[in-house]
Design a protein around this motif. Sequence first.
Motif, mmCIF file in Angstrom:
data_model
loop_
_atom_site.group_PDB
_atom_site.id
_atom_site.type_symbol
_atom_site.label_atom_id
_atom_site.label_comp_id
_atom_site.label_asym_id
_atom_site.label_seq_id
_atom_site.Cartn_x
_atom_site.Cartn_y
_atom_site.Cartn_z
ATOM 1 N N SER A 29 22.719 64.560 51.920
ATOM 2 C CA SER A 29 23.516 63.655 52.189
ATOM 3 C C SER A 29 23.278 62.467 52.418
ATOM 4 O O SER A 29 23.554 61.144 51.483
ATOM 5 N N HIS A 30 23.754 61.785 53.971
ATOM 6 C CA HIS A 30 23.652 61.082 54.680
ATOM 7 C C HIS A 30 22.579 60.842 55.124
ATOM 8 O O HIS A 30 22.332 61.512 55.934
ATOM 9 N N ILE A 31 22.369 59.473 55.706
ATOM 10 C CA ILE A 31 21.271 58.465 56.728
ATOM 11 C C ILE A 31 21.735 57.194 57.389
ATOM 12 O O ILE A 31 20.865 57.605 58.801
ATOM 13 N N PHE A 37 19.959 64.731 63.083
ATOM 14 C CA PHE A 37 19.561 65.143 62.163
ATOM 15 C C PHE A 37 20.760 65.500 61.508
ATOM 16 O O PHE A 37 20.427 66.403 59.852
ATOM 17 N N ASP A 38 21.997 64.990 62.259
ATOM 18 C CA ASP A 38 22.685 64.409 61.007
ATOM 19 C C ASP A 38 23.174 64.306 60.048
ATOM 20 O O ASP A 38 22.945 63.057 60.115
ATOM 21 N N GLY A 39 22.917 64.191 58.984
ATOM 22 C CA GLY A 39 22.844 63.305 57.610
ATOM 23 C C GLY A 39 21.222 63.668 57.057
ATOM 24 O O GLY A 39 20.883 64.037 56.154
ATOM 25 N N ASP A 40 20.510 63.133 58.382
ATOM 26 C CA ASP A 40 19.217 62.752 57.915
ATOM 27 C C ASP A 40 18.618 63.911 57.658
ATOM 28 O O ASP A 40 17.768 64.364 56.743
ATOM 29 N N ASN A 43 27.904 55.119 54.233
ATOM 30 C CA ASN A 43 28.908 54.875 55.595
ATOM 31 C C ASN A 43 29.035 56.903 55.460
ATOM 32 O O ASN A 43 31.235 56.198 55.769
ATOM 33 N N GLU A 44 29.073 57.894 56.259
ATOM 34 C CA GLU A 44 29.323 58.955 56.147
ATOM 35 C C GLU A 44 30.234 59.068 56.955
ATOM 36 O O GLU A 44 31.668 58.988 57.029
ATOM 37 N N GLU A 45 29.660 57.779 57.984
ATOM 38 C CA GLU A 45 30.503 58.517 59.883
ATOM 39 C C GLU A 45 31.779 57.774 59.989
ATOM 40 O O GLU A 45 32.694 57.954 60.895
ATOM 41 N N GLY A 46 31.685 56.489 59.071
ATOM 42 C CA GLY A 46 32.244 55.632 59.175
ATOM 43 C C GLY A 46 33.032 54.578 60.302
ATOM 44 O O GLY A 46 34.282 53.973 60.613
ATOM 45 N N LEU A 53 22.882 70.307 52.218
ATOM 46 C CA LEU A 53 22.375 70.659 53.198
ATOM 47 C C LEU A 53 22.685 69.846 54.475
ATOM 48 O O LEU A 53 22.661 68.943 54.466
ATOM 49 N N HIS A 54 22.741 70.657 55.416
ATOM 50 C CA HIS A 54 23.563 70.032 57.035
ATOM 51 C C HIS A 54 23.417 70.770 57.856
ATOM 52 O O HIS A 54 23.298 72.133 58.054
ATOM 53 N N ILE A 55 22.694 69.753 59.072
ATOM 54 C CA ILE A 55 23.510 70.889 60.386
ATOM 55 C C ILE A 55 24.628 71.342 60.598
ATOM 56 O O ILE A 55 25.490 70.485 60.541
ATOM 57 N N GLY A 91 34.264 66.531 58.951
ATOM 58 C CA GLY A 91 33.813 65.963 57.864
ATOM 59 C C GLY A 91 33.270 65.490 57.106
ATOM 60 O O GLY A 91 31.817 65.901 57.332
ATOM 61 N N GLN A 92 33.298 65.933 55.832
ATOM 62 C CA GLN A 92 31.722 66.003 55.201
ATOM 63 C C GLN A 92 31.473 65.685 53.764
ATOM 64 O O GLN A 92 32.527 65.312 52.653
ATOM 65 N N ASP A 93 31.128 64.455 53.189
ATOM 66 C CA ASP A 93 30.963 64.243 51.991
ATOM 67 C C ASP A 93 30.781 65.234 50.686
ATOM 68 O O ASP A 93 31.713 64.590 49.848
HETATM 69 ZN ZN LIG Z 1 26.862 64.388 58.671
#
Ligand SMILES: [Zn+2]
Length: 445
Positions: free
Chosen positions: A110-112, A121-124, A155-158, A220-222, A388-390
Amino acid sequence: MNKIIFGLPTFVIWVVSLVSPVAHAQNADSQTFHIDSQRLQGTLEKLSEFGRNPEGGVTRLGFSETDLAAREYVMGLMKEAGLEVRIDPAGNIFGLRAGSEKLPILLFGSHIDSVLHGGNFDGDVGSMGAIEVMRALKDGSVKTRHPLEAVIWTNEEGNHFGIGTLGSAVASGSRGAEILEVKDEQGLTLGDWLRRYDQNPLHLTDARIPKGALAGFLELHIEQGPNLYEDKVPIGVVQGIVGIKRWDCVVNGFANHAGTTPMNRRKDALAAASKDVLAVRDVVRAEEGRQVGTVGYLKVNPGAVNVIPGRVEFPVELRDLDSTKVDRMWEHIQQKLTDIDKAENVETRCSLVDHSEPARADPKLQTAIREAAKSLSLATTDLPSLAGQDAQEIARIAPMAMIFVPSKDGISHSPKEFTSWQDVGNGAEVLYRSILLLDGQLDRR
Ligand SMILES: [Zn+2]
């Protein structure tokens, strides 16, 4: 009451062991976690220190010193897990674990990076969850047919540079060198930041992952929405990531004196736009399903207390997993806008400004997630990702699926974002089991 409860366990154990000792033992064994929930909690808590805000949560934007420091921590964990770590020219971090056969890679992660004043939690969860899976495989000396790779997308969140799912979009080939000259508020280009990340921007497109290189991608994601939490379902099987269409609309009326213009001779663009906003909501609500539609703002011209608004601009955004539904809703909205124009004596024009197709999750991967959850006696439900998601980028080049875990009260992109440690552990164990199931199932001759 106490006496009965005290007496019960011995009796139950005796009956169960008498009736089906084998079945009982197998059941207990199959529910034992391979991942270490406490260790996972520890890494998530440590990660939350990078960019921690006084009000709780984090600000850890992609391409920042805070992000860089967190990435160092994550790469250290990957190395500890025995992974071969590399960074691609888009800054995506990969940690590879060899397989026993020459097969495409099973990728998960996922992304950090976070939004401004985001949560922990989002990405982490998906990032640390992926690394925990690798650590558990190492602990168990598990051999897989496929090479396995954990990934942290850049940079998922952008929030920085205004380009979301940046790393995965470069990997999927949907973005390339055109983004390098984009400047941030400090006047630094993306290319400058990639150099700070020890990458050569000239090689950006080398980050592309060719079709066929991946056996699949799991994230895996929230959930970031309220469904799982409210329905008390621990695991969500994502059907896909919704498509988004955005239009810019302009209502043209006539700006005139607010005192001298009689009520029946006005062309009030704001009165019309107000009806338009409600028309969008009515149309979206009229359909069955989880589709959403939003008018995010109104720009009113000239915007004076004593002038009838002559012009209003507003965007319309529609999201759903089914693009034909989005188009159907838009047709209804346009009909309503035309009717409102007539009633209000104004003229409204809309043009499409942004469009992303829905990305469907792969049925085989979804089945594996359901099976994995079932083996743990965890209930599942199918639902779309409205965010949106990776994974939607990687869906362009490989089969993709996502595991959702509950978000308390559906809150996300906020310091109040929360997922219980039990739910986090469940998600990581489902990821672990899904990967092993897929390793056994995929690429069989
Ligand atoms: Zn995310």
